[in-house]
Design an enzyme around this catalytic site. Structure first.
Site, PDB file in Angstrom:
ATOM      1  N   GLU A 129       2.867 -10.966  -3.775  1.00 30.81           N
ATOM      2  CA  GLU A 129       3.869 -11.628  -2.935  1.00 30.81           C
ATOM      3  C   GLU A 129       3.138 -12.514  -1.924  1.00 30.81           C
ATOM      4  OE1 GLU A 129       8.052 -10.431  -0.869  1.00 30.81           O
ATOM      5  OE2 GLU A 129       6.340  -9.229  -0.287  1.00 30.81           O
ATOM      6  N   GLY A 142       0.914  -4.501   5.945  1.00 28.79           N
ATOM      7  CA  GLY A 142       1.074  -3.055   6.113  1.00 28.79           C
ATOM      8  C   GLY A 142       1.230  -2.355   4.780  1.00 28.79           C
ATOM      9  N   ALA A 143       2.046  -2.950   3.884  1.00 30.37           N
ATOM     10  CA  ALA A 143       2.330  -2.322   2.588  1.00 30.37           C
ATOM     11  C   ALA A 143       3.046  -3.340   1.713  1.00 30.37           C
ATOM     12  CB  ALA A 143       3.205  -1.088   2.778  1.00 30.37           C
ATOM     13  N   MET A 144       3.182  -3.003   0.419  1.00 28.99           N
ATOM     14  CA  MET A 144       3.845  -3.909  -0.525  1.00 28.99           C
ATOM     15  C   MET A 144       4.678  -3.114  -1.517  1.00 28.99           C
ATOM     16  SD  MET A 144       4.476  -6.879  -1.664  1.00 28.99           S
ATOM     17  CE  MET A 144       5.490  -7.216  -3.093  1.00 28.99           C
ATOM     18  N   ASN A 161       5.734  -3.374  -4.646  1.00 25.27           N
ATOM     19  CA  ASN A 161       5.679  -3.500  -6.115  1.00 25.27           C
ATOM     20  C   ASN A 161       6.471  -2.371  -6.768  1.00 25.27           C
ATOM     21  OD1 ASN A 161       3.380  -5.340  -5.567  1.00 25.27           O
ATOM     22  ND2 ASN A 161       2.320  -3.423  -5.148  1.00 25.27           N
ATOM     23  N   GLU A 200       9.277   0.481   2.143  1.00 26.33           N
ATOM     24  CA  GLU A 200       8.907   0.084   0.775  1.00 26.33           C
ATOM     25  C   GLU A 200       9.834   0.708  -0.262  1.00 26.33           C
ATOM     26  OE1 GLU A 200       7.057  -2.385   0.902  1.00 26.33           O
ATOM     27  OE2 GLU A 200       6.393  -1.975   2.941  1.00 26.33           O
ATOM     28  N   HIS A 231      13.082  -1.131  -0.557  1.00 28.23           N
ATOM     29  CA  HIS A 231      12.904  -2.359  -1.353  1.00 28.23           C
ATOM     30  C   HIS A 231      13.111  -2.116  -2.851  1.00 28.23           C
ATOM     31  CE1 HIS A 231      11.700  -5.638   1.170  1.00 28.23           C
ATOM     32  NE2 HIS A 231      10.635  -5.035   1.671  1.00 28.23           N
ATOM     33  N   GLU A 287      13.819  -8.458   3.339  1.00 27.04           N
ATOM     34  CA  GLU A 287      13.049  -7.852   4.429  1.00 27.04           C
ATOM     35  C   GLU A 287      13.922  -7.339   5.575  1.00 27.04           C
ATOM     36  OE1 GLU A 287      10.273  -6.876   3.975  1.00 27.04           O
ATOM     37  OE2 GLU A 287       9.405  -8.148   2.432  1.00 27.04           O
TER      38      GLU A 287
END
Length: 945
Positions: A177, A311-313, A315, A348, A351, A370
């Site tokens: 991203e 911070g984080a993703m 996926n 996360e 998401h 977001e």
């Protein structure tokens, strides 16, 4: 980049009537005075837009990747199955900084080579066929590719870590991203081009691989290498694809709904994963129930990556985190670490529905991903982890958003973006925090029950699809249409049988049909936020709205109008009253005259309030005599509003300072930290000027205000999460400000800790205060650094690093920035925090500014132009300057840059505006501040006599 096919094929493009057209006709910009883009081989490139054409879309990728962790190079082959929506002989897709070879069209008539043109400026490839690809048919293309593992934090990149014995181990991980999948494999790298992915990864036997889906088998290759085959994913966007090659270990559990959750980390830190594993199980179960949609994958992995920029993703099926965002040691981590880790996991996992299952059509509506995930952090934690008291930090997010949103360089929540830098700039406080705050306001407006029904409808209606703003508003309108009610949601049917949405909202106003879109467009399609001015005259309350803007150019506030869901309470009644303000001015009537009125109850609305006439005085009187008549959020919002209104000269500084006096009796974290948040920046501005006397007077005032509360803090780990976070904050402040009782205690504790060679166990909540005092001497600093270097506890390392960066020792500060840039002992991912901490340090701000300028080109390459990290550094380093000389210096540096090196970034305009605002504030308010502090010390002296 090089293409191996040099054969030039005459290529033909046809229009809808199948007429042959010259090549330039494919160019959408043709006919305007726009240059035809030229490919790397000198030929015209047949597409001149940054966005891909919609003539072809992928529906399945077969991807094989072979990374070599010794040479730091990878090769691969991708086969992409395509749907053709219009006759064409050109396929345009993305690839960035890779060698492409053996490009084939696998058509029903047989296999044919395709000519390849490259246009690096837009990261595009054109694959040219010598025959037409026919509308309605399916084709397949195959491309071989090779590239280096990225040495930044995005794309398919190298990460490394050091074991306790000093050995450096290398791994490779992905971060795609927003626009970085194209650097890992050729693809249609836009969120609306959703497809399924079947991934295979070739590795050495000493490594493991993980990806979005579970591994189905491993095949041994003749070379002795292994090839892991993963199950095919659901339909998803390229930016959610993920894979990792490492020597991680993992721990696993299964959720109530049968999803396997695993947490991966380096071997020596695997014992810090238990908390994250339990939190992920708890939260995934919560979301499945809340959204009434099963999590669609069989597993969810959480991986702690040693080098990670954000911070984080999220996926899909493989969320990735900074180590500090996932690893928790019950003996060494603080209450705020626990809150932070739980929040980031909640974000996360939210998401997986908001963003992964339902994805914004394009990055202009990033907030749909977001803002929702940020908002759901609070909804989910409030229910699953009530002891974390997450409500105490939500308000801070709205204040942070307003900070950016009060500048004329802000942007609407939904705003047009085109190039990768502009896309990166969307990942800011407006998309995340303002997005969450306006959703919170809407939930309060519609009622939580109606809001929940609407968002479930939105997620079910658009699963595996892409959406725009209006889809959400439609889903939240008329939620009780009987044909749309899900059979399985009993509580929804009950809600709708009791009242329809209109009656739910009738407490706001009667009459018109409720139009959620009309209301919310005013909050998402225009930048900024409203200031509501309230004037009470007897029973009459006069209301007016305008844009709140920190500027002296009032033409910029013209033409803004919001539909504002006002809430208020009065001295006469605890009931929350509601009123929708849709016009520039309005009047409402109270049943009786009152002593005070407070608007924006609990600050559930994203607006500020100015109490005209005698309004602020009546609030000051209330706070001084009976502050608990208002909630802690109400008190925090009053502190915030009154000090912000000083910036626009609506309120005099002495009025705001008079209100702050009540803080000597305040005990709640939100109001206390907001008090600090408004008062501390005043002396921080002075620290960058030569005005020690006034600066010290201001510091003494703040210490004096909170002295009672600081004195009451025990140097232990007792109490609720909010009490523990407040203790940590207060003792740190006391030590930084040289408050004698704090310094004495912290010095004593640091010396004992050092004498034990760091083996003595310090209460976690007080370690920051102790480390900061220890880092003031060269010996203490060196000891702290040694412990930092060998620690495997991420949260402890993080606190040590912060303490070292606030030391007054300039040579150490300089060395620390250089070490972080180098990345051997101190990780480069921490460099932005180090630079910003040093820039806030009165002994370090010049060093930080010089270092920042000298290394600008390295920083933007490493952290990427337009990223929130670069923006954080730009604003963090400059936002405490308040002199014309520094403004000129900042302007001089940024205006010397080219567009490629960042001159057009929004954060640069924001930094100019902030410094100009600081200068104006100082010019207007310094004499007032001096007079008020003098008068107060005079008053205090008389009281002592």
């Amino acid at each position: 980049m090089k293409a191996t096919h040099t054969l030039v094929v005459k290529y033909i493009i046809t229009d809808h009537n199948n007429t042959e057209l010259p090549v330039q006709a494919q160019l959408p910009g043709h006919g305007q005075a726009k240059d035809v883009p030229i490919a790397t081989n000198g030929q015209p490139f047949p597409w001149d837009r940054m966005r891909l054409p919609k003539t072809i879309s992928p529906f399945h990728y077969d991807l094989t990747i072979h990374p070599n962790l010794t040479t730091l190079h990878f090769t691969g082959v991708v086969r992409i199955q395509l749907d053709v929506h219009e006759d064409t002989s050109i396929i345009i897709l993305h690839a960035k900084q890779m060698q492409i070879s053996n490009v084939l069209l696998l058509a029903p008539e047989g296999v044919r080579p395709l000519q390849v043109l490259e246009y690096p400026r837009f990261h595009q490839l054109a694959l040219l066929s010598d025959s037409v690809l026919t509308k309605g048919r399916r084709y397949e293309v195959q491309l071989r590719f090779a590239a280096n593992l990225s040495d930044s934090f995005h794309g398919f990149y190298k990460s490394s870590y050091r074991t306790s014995s000093g050995e450096v181990r290398v791994m490779a991980s992905t971060q795609f991203e927003a626009t970085f999948a194209r650097g890992a494999f050729p693809c249609f790298d836009e969120p609306a081009f959703k497809a399924k992915f079947t991934i295979r990864i070739i590795r050495e036997p000493r490594h493991i691989t993980i990806s979005n889906m579970p591994k189905v088998k491993t095949v041994e290759l003749p070379s002795g290498l292994l090839e892991d085959h993963f199950d095919t994913t659901v339909k998803m966007s390229t930016y959610l694809v993920a894979y990792i090659v490492s020597d991680f270990l993992s721990v696993s559990k299964t959720t109530r709904h049968g999803v396997q959750i695993s947490v991966y980390a380096v071997a020596e830190k695997i014992n810090q994963t238990a908390f994250a594993l339990d939190a992920a199980v708890e939260l995934l179960d919560f979301y499945e129930d809340y959204f009434d949609i099963p999590y669609p994958l069989p597993k969810q992995d959480l991986a702690a990556i040693p080098d990670f920029q954000s911070g984080a993703m999220e996926n899909w099926g493989l969320t990735t985190y900074r180590e500090t965002g996932l690893l928790f040691d019950p003996d060494k981590s603080s209450a705020s670490d626990k809150l932070g880790i739980t929040k980031v996991i909640a974000h996360e996992l939210a998401h997986q529905w908001f963003g992964n299952l339902v994805t914004m059509e394009w990055w202009n509506d990033l907030w749909l991903n977001e803002g929702f995930a940020k908002f759901m952090e609070f909804i989910s934690l409030d229910i699953t982890y009530p002891e974390l008291q997450v409500d105490d930090v939500f308000l801070g997010k709205c204040f942070e958003a307003m900070e950016v949103d009060s500048l004329s360089s802000s942007h609407p929540v939904s705003t047009p973006v085109e190039n990768p830098t502009q896309i990166q700039e969307m990942f800011d406080d407006v998309s995340y925090d303002k997005g969450a705050c306006i959703l919170n306001m809407l939930r309060d407006f519609l009622t939580p029950e109606a809001f929940e029904i609407g968002i479930i409808r939105y997620l079910k209606r658009y699963s595996y699809q892409n959406t725009v703003n209006s889809h959400l508003w439609e889903s939240l309108t008329n939620i009780c249409n009987s044909d749309d009610l899900d059979e399985g949601r009993m509580k929804h049917k009950e809600f709708c049988s009791k009242r329809d949405l209109q009656s739910g909202a009738s407490k706001w106003y009667s009459g018109d049909e409720l139009d959620v879109r009309a209301i919310m467009d005013t909050w998402t399609l225009q930048e900024g936020f409203p200031l509501v001015t309230v004037e009470v005259r007897g029973r009459e309350v006069r209301l007016s709205q305008e844009r709140y803007l920190k500027t002296d150019d009032y033409s910029l506030t013209e033409g803004f109008l919001w539909q504002i869901p006002l809430t208020y309470m009065t001295s006469a009644s605890n009931t929350i009253h509601r009123f929708l303000l849709k016009t520039k001015t309005d009047v409402l009537y109270l049943p009786e005259e009152v002593d005070w009125v407070k608007f924006n109850v609990d600050m559930s609305g994203y607006y500020m309030v100015h109490y005209a006439g005698d309004g602020w005085n009546s609030i000051i009187k209330l706070l001084q005599h009976n502050h608990t008549a208002l909630s802690s959020n109400d008190r925090a919002s009053l502190i915030h509003n009154v000090f912000q209104l000083v910036s626009t000269e609506k309120v005099r500084l002495d009025t705001a300072l008079e209100l702050s006096l009540y803080l000597s009796r305040e005990t709640e974290i939100m109001a206390v930290t907001q008090g600090f948040g408004e008062l501390v920046p005043l002396y921080k501005l002075m620290e960058k000027r030569d005005m020690a006397a006034l600066e010290n007077q201001m510091k003494d005032y703040i210490v004096d205000l909170f002295r009672g509360l600081i004195d009451r803090q025990e140097w232990t780990d007792s109490g609720s999460v909010s009490e523990r976070m407040l203790r940590s904050y207060l003792l740190l402040f006391g030590c930084v400000r040289n408050y004698a009782p704090c310094v004495t205690k912290a010095t004593q504790l640091f010396n004992s800790w050092r004498d034990s060679d760091g083996t003595m166990s310090l209460p976690v909540d007080i370690t920051m205060a102790v480390f900061v005092i220890g880092a003031r001497t060269p010996e203490g600093w060196d000891f702290l650094f040694e412990k930092y270097r060998h620690s495997m506890q991420m949260s402890v390392k993080s606190r040590m690093k912060t303490a070292m960066a606030v030391s007054p020792l300039q040579d150490k500060l300089q060395w620390m920035m250089e070490q972080s840039l180098h990345g051997e002992v101190m990780k480069t991912q921490d460099l932005p925090d180090v630079i910003v901490s040093v820039s806030k340090n009165p002994r370090g701000y010049k060093l930080a500014w010089d270092f920042f300028r000298a290394n600008w080109h390295t920083l933007i390459k490493k952290f990427d132009l337009g990223s929130s990290t670069v923006s954080y550094m730009v604003t963090g380093v400059t936002n405490q300057y308040s002199t014309r000389e520094m403004l000129d210096e900042v302007r001089g540096f940024f205006s010397s840059l080219t567009e490629e090196s960042g001159s057009e970034m929004r954060c640069i305009r924001q930094s100019y505006e902030t410094i100009e605002d600081n200068i104006r504030w100082m010019d207007t308010n310094l004499p007032l501040l001096q007079a008020w502090l003098d008068k107060r010390s005079h008053r205090a002296m008389h009281e002592d006599l």
